[in-house]
Design an enzyme around this catalytic site. Structure first.
Site, PDB file in Angstrom:
ATOM      1  N   CYS A   1     -14.628  -3.136  -6.727  1.00  0.00           N
ATOM      2  CA  CYS A   1     -13.936  -3.269  -5.444  1.00  0.00           C
ATOM      3  C   CYS A   1     -14.408  -2.103  -4.570  1.00  0.00           C
ATOM      4  CB  CYS A   1     -12.428  -3.216  -5.683  1.00  0.00           C
ATOM      5  SG  CYS A   1     -11.457  -3.245  -4.157  1.00  0.00           S
TER       6      CYS A   1
ATOM      7  N   GLU B   1     -12.983   5.625  -1.756  1.00  0.00           N
ATOM      8  CA  GLU B   1     -12.574   5.249  -3.101  1.00  0.00           C
ATOM      9  C   GLU B   1     -13.068   3.850  -3.441  1.00  0.00           C
ATOM     10  OE1 GLU B   1      -8.292   7.459  -2.781  1.00  0.00           O
ATOM     11  OE2 GLU B   1      -8.478   5.625  -3.924  1.00  0.00           O
TER      12      GLU B   1
ATOM     13  N   CYS C   1      -4.016  -2.342  -4.392  1.00  0.00           N
ATOM     14  CA  CYS C   1      -4.293  -2.593  -2.984  1.00  0.00           C
ATOM     15  C   CYS C   1      -3.407  -1.778  -2.065  1.00  0.00           C
ATOM     16  CB  CYS C   1      -4.039  -4.056  -2.686  1.00  0.00           C
ATOM     17  SG  CYS C   1      -4.992  -5.089  -3.741  1.00  0.00           S
TER      18      CYS C   1
ATOM     19  N   CYS D   1       0.042  -1.044   4.570  1.00  0.00           N
ATOM     20  CA  CYS D   1      -1.175  -0.607   3.869  1.00  0.00           C
ATOM     21  C   CYS D   1      -1.387   0.893   4.015  1.00  0.00           C
ATOM     22  CB  CYS D   1      -2.380  -1.358   4.421  1.00  0.00           C
ATOM     23  SG  CYS D   1      -3.938  -0.848   3.671  1.00  0.00           S
TER      24      CYS D   1
ATOM     25  N   CYS E   1      -2.361  -2.241   9.579  1.00  0.00           N
ATOM     26  CA  CYS E   1      -1.352  -3.065   8.901  1.00  0.00           C
ATOM     27  C   CYS E   1      -0.225  -2.165   8.388  1.00  0.00           C
ATOM     28  CB  CYS E   1      -1.978  -3.846   7.740  1.00  0.00           C
ATOM     29  SG  CYS E   1      -3.306  -4.931   8.267  1.00  0.00           S
TER      30      CYS E   1
ATOM     31  N   CYS F   1      -9.579   2.950   8.439  1.00  0.00           N
ATOM     32  CA  CYS F   1      -9.465   1.584   8.930  1.00  0.00           C
ATOM     33  C   CYS F   1      -8.711   1.619  10.243  1.00  0.00           C
ATOM     34  CB  CYS F   1      -8.695   0.732   7.909  1.00  0.00           C
ATOM     35  SG  CYS F   1      -8.569  -1.010   8.370  1.00  0.00           S
TER      36      CYS F   1
HETATM   37  N1  SAH Z   1      -9.208  -5.157   5.492  1.00  0.00           N
HETATM   38  C1  SAH Z   1      -9.438  -6.174   4.531  1.00  0.00           C
HETATM   39  C2  SAH Z   1      -9.759  -5.694   3.139  1.00  0.00           C
HETATM   40  C3  SAH Z   1      -8.935  -4.556   2.560  1.00  0.00           C
HETATM   41  S1  SAH Z   1      -7.305  -4.842   2.001  1.00  0.00           S
HETATM   42  C4  SAH Z   1      -8.283  -7.133   4.523  1.00  0.00           C
HETATM   43  O1  SAH Z   1      -7.320  -6.921   5.248  1.00  0.00           O
HETATM   44  O2  SAH Z   1      -8.348  -8.136   3.842  1.00  0.00           O
HETATM   45  C5  SAH Z   1      -7.372  -5.741   0.535  1.00  0.00           C
HETATM   46  C6  SAH Z   1      -6.066  -6.498   0.253  1.00  0.00           C
HETATM   47  O3  SAH Z   1      -4.992  -5.617  -0.094  1.00  0.00           O
HETATM   48  C7  SAH Z   1      -5.601  -7.243   1.477  1.00  0.00           C
HETATM   49  O4  SAH Z   1      -5.194  -8.542   1.172  1.00  0.00           O
HETATM   50  C8  SAH Z   1      -4.447  -6.385   1.928  1.00  0.00           C
HETATM   51  O5  SAH Z   1      -3.621  -7.050   2.769  1.00  0.00           O
HETATM   52  C9  SAH Z   1      -3.845  -5.962   0.608  1.00  0.00           C
HETATM   53  N2  SAH Z   1      -2.898  -4.843   0.688  1.00  0.00           N
HETATM   54  C10 SAH Z   1      -2.863  -3.862   1.596  1.00  0.00           C
HETATM   55  N3  SAH Z   1      -1.807  -3.067   1.402  1.00  0.00           N
HETATM   56  C11 SAH Z   1      -1.134  -3.555   0.324  1.00  0.00           C
HETATM   57  C12 SAH Z   1       0.055  -3.146  -0.373  1.00  0.00           C
HETATM   58  N4  SAH Z   1       0.775  -2.082  -0.007  1.00  0.00           N
HETATM   59  N5  SAH Z   1       0.428  -3.879  -1.438  1.00  0.00           N
HETATM   60  C13 SAH Z   1      -0.284  -4.954  -1.834  1.00  0.00           C
HETATM   61  N6  SAH Z   1      -1.404  -5.381  -1.205  1.00  0.00           N
HETATM   62  C14 SAH Z   1      -1.829  -4.690  -0.141  1.00  0.00           C
END
Ligand code: SAH
Length: 348
Positions: free
Chosen positions: A105, A92, A333, A119, A116, A112
């Site tokens: 984006c 996506e 995100c 996420c 986290c 991944c």
């Molecule tokens: N792996 C990379 C890029 C992808 S995530 C990274 O960790 O930076 C892009 C952004 O979205 C990151 O800052 C991540 O922490 C955030 N993100 C992930 N899950 C989220 C959520 N549920 N709500 C808000 N931001 C989120």
């Protein structure tokens, strides 16, 4: 012989193949122009002899990406694309429209492996890396569909860019070239959960790209609770890598910080964070947590967010609260891909 995706070539590699097919260098330039103007098939390249197009078809393919679904946010025109790669894998990307231009984006991996807890992209684990050509194909598909120039690229879609370092760097270099899209490094952002060796390597690439660190915690203890990668690299190590990046590139680093109710959003967390990063050329981007199924974290309220922001500002740290652009279409995100796979049964 397996066919090769032209989008994975640089111009010299393309010339070599084309010479092998018995054609001169200028043919490579012609093919290149077509490809970067969005041609999806060699047969569209009408200024090339038919016999040569057939030869090209026998050796190469254009790793075109198909738009399987497109969701447009009712509020601000943010578009989420569900894209299908030639091998059927799904990714996506999101197009965001700002007053100062369009921003793409992009995803860097299929899935991944960082895990986290907050996420959505993490839930399914990793399938494979995207090649530079596949990242380019995402950009081209969106550029074609959008019709207006896309002037910025953020690598914040699915995947951890620095877990796919070589291809990500190759992609950014290519996107910067005048004979592709000429996007300046200053208009590219790479976001990482903090892979220290790769941040250090990136400092030496001589590419003044915006570096964004998904920090999300003021100390290692809290960070380890929400980000497994924190067990590998401490915040101290991340901050000293950022320091080097700032010195080498002169760029301000952004710290992404998702405010999670009761986990990392208290006054003492703001103070601890501020004390650790004050003095660094940086900026903090506070993010409202987007709901992700299965995770029982809640976003912080507006007042808490303001209080957190005020504390950082008192320490002289520039802070912004991220605009929410696509929450009505699950494009925000952390929400990418999983839903579509589940609802369409397209598990790889
Ligand atoms: N792996 C990379 C890029 C992808 S995530 C990274 O960790 O930076 C892009 C952004 O979205 C990151 O800052 C991540 O922490 C955030 N993100 C992930 N899950 C989220 C959520 N549920 N709500 C808000 N931001 C989120």
């Amino acid at each position: 012989m397996d066919k090769i995706n032209v989008l994975d070539f640089d111009i010299d590699q393309l010339k070599t193949v084309i010479n092998e097919l018995g054609e001169p260098d200028y043919r490579a330039k012609q093919v290149w122009e077509w490809v970067y103007n969005g041609a999806g098939r060699f047969d569209e390249m009408t200024n090339l002899p038919k016999s040569f197009r057939n030869l090209l078809n026998s050796r190469l393919y254009i790793g075109d990406i198909r738009i399987a679904e497109k969701l447009v946010s009712g509020r601000n025109g943010t578009v989420k694309y569900l894209l299908v790669l030639p091998d059927g894998k799904v990714i996506e990307s999101v197009l965001m429209k700002y007053r100062y231009g369009n921003s793409a984006c992009l995803s860097t991996q299929i899935g991944c492996r960082m895990g986290c807890r907050f996420c959505a992209s993490a839930k399914l684990g990793i399938d494979r890396n995207l090649t530079a050509g596949e990242m380019m194909a995402q950009f081209i598909a969106m550029q074609k569909d959008c019709g207006e120039r896309i002037s910025r690229v953020v690598l914040m879609g699915i995947g951890e860019p620095f877990d796919n370092y070589d291809e990500v760097v190759r992609f950014m270099r290519r996107l910067n070239q005048k004979d592709t899209f000429g996007i300046s490094y200053r208009r590219m952002t790479v976001s990482t959960c903090g892979l220290v060796p790769e941040i250090n390597r990136f400092s030496c690439e001589n590419m003044p790209v915006n570096l964004s660190i998904s920090l999300h915690a003021p100390n290692d203890e809290i960070r380890r609770r929400i980000m497994p990668v924190a067990a590998r690299y401490s915040i101290d190590k991340i901050l000293s890598a950022c320091n080097i990046y700032i010195r080498k590139t002169g760029r301000r680093v952004t710290f992404e910080y998702i405010l999670i109710d009761g986990v990392n959003d208290r006054d003492e967390h703001a103070i601890e964070l501020a004390e650790r990063i004050s003095g660094l050329l940086c900026h903090v981007n506070l993010i409202a947590l987007n709901a992700v199924e299965g995770a029982d974290y809640k976003r912080s309220g507006r007042e808490r967010t303001e209080a957190f922001k005020d504390i950082l500002e008192r320490y002289g740290i520039p802070v912004t609260v991220r605009r929410e652009l696509g929450d009505d279409i699950s494009a925000s995100c952390g929400q990418l891909r999983k839903k579509s796979i589940e609802s369409d049964g397209m598990v790889d």
